[in-house]
Design an enzyme around this catalytic site. Structure first.
Site, PDB file in Angstrom:
ATOM      1  N   GLU A 190      39.174  39.347  45.113  1.00  0.00           N
ATOM      2  CA  GLU A 190      39.234  40.667  44.483  1.00  0.00           C
ATOM      3  C   GLU A 190      38.074  41.566  44.922  1.00  0.00           C
ATOM      4  O   GLU A 190      37.207  41.929  44.117  1.00  0.00           O
ATOM      5  CB  GLU A 190      39.266  40.528  42.966  1.00  0.00           C
ATOM      6  CG  GLU A 190      40.543  39.869  42.475  1.00  0.00           C
ATOM      7  CD  GLU A 190      40.736  39.945  40.964  1.00  0.00           C
ATOM      8  OE1 GLU A 190      39.723  39.989  40.240  1.00  0.00           O
ATOM      9  OE2 GLU A 190      41.896  39.967  40.522  1.00  0.00           O
ATOM     10  N   GLU A 208      47.801  35.928  42.108  1.00  0.00           N
ATOM     11  CA  GLU A 208      47.452  35.494  40.753  1.00  0.00           C
ATOM     12  C   GLU A 208      48.289  36.266  39.753  1.00  0.00           C
ATOM     13  O   GLU A 208      48.423  37.489  39.857  1.00  0.00           O
ATOM     14  CB  GLU A 208      45.993  35.830  40.414  1.00  0.00           C
ATOM     15  CG  GLU A 208      44.948  35.074  41.164  1.00  0.00           C
ATOM     16  CD  GLU A 208      43.545  35.548  40.758  1.00  0.00           C
ATOM     17  OE1 GLU A 208      43.378  36.070  39.642  1.00  0.00           O
ATOM     18  OE2 GLU A 208      42.642  35.426  41.585  1.00  0.00           O
TER      19      GLU A 208
HETATM   20  C1  GLA Z   1      40.921  37.704  38.317  1.00  0.00           C
HETATM   21  C2  GLA Z   1      40.167  36.717  39.176  1.00  0.00           C
HETATM   22  C3  GLA Z   1      40.327  35.297  38.751  1.00  0.00           C
HETATM   23  C4  GLA Z   1      40.293  35.187  37.247  1.00  0.00           C
HETATM   24  C5  GLA Z   1      41.375  36.065  36.683  1.00  0.00           C
HETATM   25  C6  GLA Z   1      41.509  35.957  35.191  1.00  0.00           C
HETATM   26  O1  GLA Z   1      42.149  38.014  38.788  1.00  0.00           O
HETATM   27  O2  GLA Z   1      40.503  36.822  40.528  1.00  0.00           O
HETATM   28  O3  GLA Z   1      39.284  34.547  39.331  1.00  0.00           O
HETATM   29  O4  GLA Z   1      39.054  35.591  36.780  1.00  0.00           O
HETATM   30  O5  GLA Z   1      41.075  37.387  36.976  1.00  0.00           O
HETATM   31  O6  GLA Z   1      42.554  36.766  34.706  1.00  0.00           O
END
Ligand code: GLA
Length: 651
Positions: free
Chosen positions: A145, A300
């Site tokens: 991210e 994710e």
């Molecule tokens: C983000 C991060 C993950 C985790 C999620 C939790 O997307 O990339 O590592 O922290 O949030 O929702």
């Protein structure tokens, strides 16, 4: 035929080795075929500068490989080890108020720091050298991210990098002065090193400076990605990605990431308290498909609640499946979750997982295993396109610029209008693509511009040409006002759309908070009113109240072989927006699925139609084909259970 990728973030370093065997057995049981490893393990694999401990990672890679589970190998650079922060305090993130942020979390680093970049290159080189040719490694997961908590840094190194970025962009400081309109308030620069980063400052900071700062900040993250990608390419031929946050990371302009990743991957979390959160999910998926220009993967999402929203509402029965298949319907070729096994320690212990704290005798686990099983039967959708003949214009630069300070109204919000128009189309079961205003739009019957505040000259020509050549364009207020430097187009508003819309605006009349007005068509408006002067267009409806009573509110302009429509106020579902869009869709010949009950999502992807019932009632949807999951043949009416999903393959 390639299977849909299915799995999640796997953090075995948080668990003793005996758990790993159980993990892998359960992964197989659920049909997991890919896991993301090592996304946050820098502090574990490099315990001290230049000292490496590969024992855990080596063992887990072999175990997964022996069980036929692929590895999406992470580079752990979003969570630098404590020793690096101590050895190089200059890598720490400085916020706009000049505060240096402490450690104890992830991401708190300056994206422009040379010491950080050097350390990244070094650890990535070691990982890629060790695992680059391992047959288990199917994909590289670079960083995590980009821009999550450190989009912008205001340290000295960042300011210097910004000056270099500007020098490269403009070549000559006078070109910068012209582009930024610095004659205003005499904010002229005589050399690039006089330009400061727009940290906390008195109000009225030059908006063009702010826009370039945002572009620069985005590009610094792209630079780090590219650097890591090049290092990996020295050791590995596997494709690479990084997980985007479309559209919920305002600071990243994912259009500027075009071409950097081999596979577009996205993280999406429901905004759980929103009653229409499934529409926001669809919008995210459609926008991700636009960034990918085709299929993409969910890197994710969550099986149930997250832990970082004000109230972390758990998913209801069937919602995990609906959410997952909605992503697949809209172009996802992979469905990954955060995370495999719920953590006992640390900041995310209240976040759901594929394997919850309660273990396998839980609804979440049963749903995960059932989903893995279903996905095996949907391999035929991999690579298929999603059909759409309506496009909604989207541009991160308009979002950025519209929400800078000193606009005509604080109620002008980029996503507010885009989401209103998107939701109205979603409710009519119309699948849309998102498109940039400069993109080739000729394949669309209808193009909607809910919030195109910034339009370049090229975009202006593009939209005009689109209409002249037979396209139908619907534009909402405060679009086409400025160019890419936030400079008003010459002449009356909306300079970039005046000729296309056949009108001009004499004066804006923003409304009071919560004020509404009526139109003579029976529609109602909020937020905005303005004095529209017709110059070729005709009034389809007029304001019946408010500051512009009697003046045009909705207009239509036939131009060449097409038509441009304009709404001079904020229409909503139930107050005129549906009617405007229905009129434009009828005129444009956009076909809508007939007889589909409200709240049922219908999306065609290749030879499959996804029917997703978001309501609490069993419904019937017109259609024919074979249920791709259970083989039932239908000819005429397809039953979809309350909260259920049917994936129908063409017969
Ligand atoms: C983000 C991060 C993950 C985790 C999620 C939790 O997307 O990339 O590592 O922290 O949030 O929702």
């Amino acid at each position: 035929m390639q299977d849909i990728r299915f799995g999640g973030d796997y953090n075995p370093e948080q668990w003793p080795e005996e758990i790993w065997l159980e993990d892998v057995r359960l992964m197989r049981e659920a049909g997991v075929n890919l896991v993301s490893l090592g996304v946050f393990n820098w502090g574990i694999i490099e315990p001290a500068p230049g000292e490496y401990d590969w024992s855990g990672l080596d063992a887990i890679v072999e175990l997964l490989h022996a069980n036929g589970i692929g590895v999406n190998m992470g580079t752990p650079t979003s969570s630098p080890p404590a020793w690096l922060r101590k050895a190089h305090p200059e890598i720490r993130l400085v916020d706009a108020e000049g505060r240096t942020l402490a450690g104890g979390s992830r991401h708190g680093v300056c994206p422009s720091s040379p010491a950080y970049a050097e350390a990244c290159a070094s650890i990535v080189d070691k990982i890629a050298e060790r695992y680059g040719k391992h047959p288990a490694v199917k994909l590289w997961h670079i960083h995590n991210e980009y821009g999550w908590a450190n989009v912008e840094c205001y340290c000295e190194a960042s300011a210097t990098a910004f000056q270099g970025w500007l020098a490269e962009k403009y070549g000559d400081v006078d070109r910068l002065n012209e582009a930024w309109g610095t004659a205003f308030w005499g904010l002229v620069y005589r050399s690039f090193d006089q330009v400061e980063a727009p940290a906390a400052a008195p109000p009225g900071v030059n908006p063009a400076l702010r826009l370039d700062w945002k572009r620069f900040s985005n590009d610094e993250h792209v630079r780090n990605y590219r650097m890591q990608r090049e290092v990996i390419a020295r050791h590995s031929e596997a494709p690479a990605t990084t997980n985007f946050m479309i559209p919920n990371c305002e600071g990243m302009d994912y259009r500027r990431w075009a071409g950097t990743v081999d596979v577009v991957s996205n993280n999406h979390y429901l905004i759980a308290e929103r009653p229409d959160h499934q529409i926001e999910l669809s919008m995210s998926a459609d926008l991700t498909r636009a960034v990918a220009n085709g299929p993409w993967m969910v890197m994710e999402h969550s099986t149930s609640a997250v832990n970082w929203q004000p109230r972390n509402i758990a998913k209801t029965t069937g919602e995990l499946r609906r959410n997952s298949l909605a992503h697949v319907a809209r172009g996802a070729d992979g469905l990954m979750f955060f995370q495999w096994r719920a953590s006992r320690a640390g900041a995310e212990k209240f976040h759901s997982a594929m394997l919850p704290h309660g273990g396998t005798d839980t609804e979440v686990w049963r749903d995960v295993a059932a989903l893995g099983n279903d996905l095996k039967k949907l391999s035929a959708v991999v690579g298929a396109d999603v059909a759409a003949d309506v496009a909604v214009l989207w541009d991160w630069e308009s979002w950025w610029a519209l929400e800078l300070e000193w606009r005509p109204s604080v109620d002008l919000k980029y996503r507010e209008r885009v989401e209103a128009y998107y939701a109205a189309l979603w409710r009519e079961h119309v699948t849309v693509d998102f498109a940039h205003p400069e993109a080739d739009l000729s394949g669309y019957r209808l193009v909607v511009a809910p919030s195109s505040y910034v339009l370049t000259d090229a975009a202006s020509k593009n939209l005009r040409g689109y209409v002249e050549n037979g396209g139908h364009l619907v534009v909402s207020y405060f679009s086409g006002i400025v160019d890419e430097h936030d400079t008003v187009h010459p002449g009356a508003h909306p300079g970039a759309l005046r000729e296309t819309l056949g009108l001009w605006i004499e004066e804006f009349h923003p409304l009071h908070e919560r004020e509404s007005l009526s139109l003579d068509s029976g529609a109602a408006g909020r937020i905005w009113s303005e004095h529209v002067r017709l110059d070729g267009a005709e009034a389809v409806a007029r304001f019946a109240s408010g500051p512009d009573a009697g003046r045009p509110a909705l207009t239509r302009h036939d131009l060449g072989r097409g038509t441009a429509w304009y709404a001079a106020t904020a229409l909503d579902a139930g107050t005129g927006l549906d009617e405007l869009l229905a009129t434009a869709m009828d005129a444009a010949g956009v076909e809508r699925p007939q007889g589909v009950p409200d709240g049922v999502e219908v999306v065609r992807r290749g030879a499959h139609r996804f029917l997703i019932n978001h309501t609490g009632q069993d419904v019937q949807v017109p259609g024919a084909g074979v249920d791709a999951l259970d083989g039932t043949a239908y000819d005429g009416r397809v039953p979809v259970r309350a909260g259920g999903v049917v994936v129908l393959a063409d017969a």
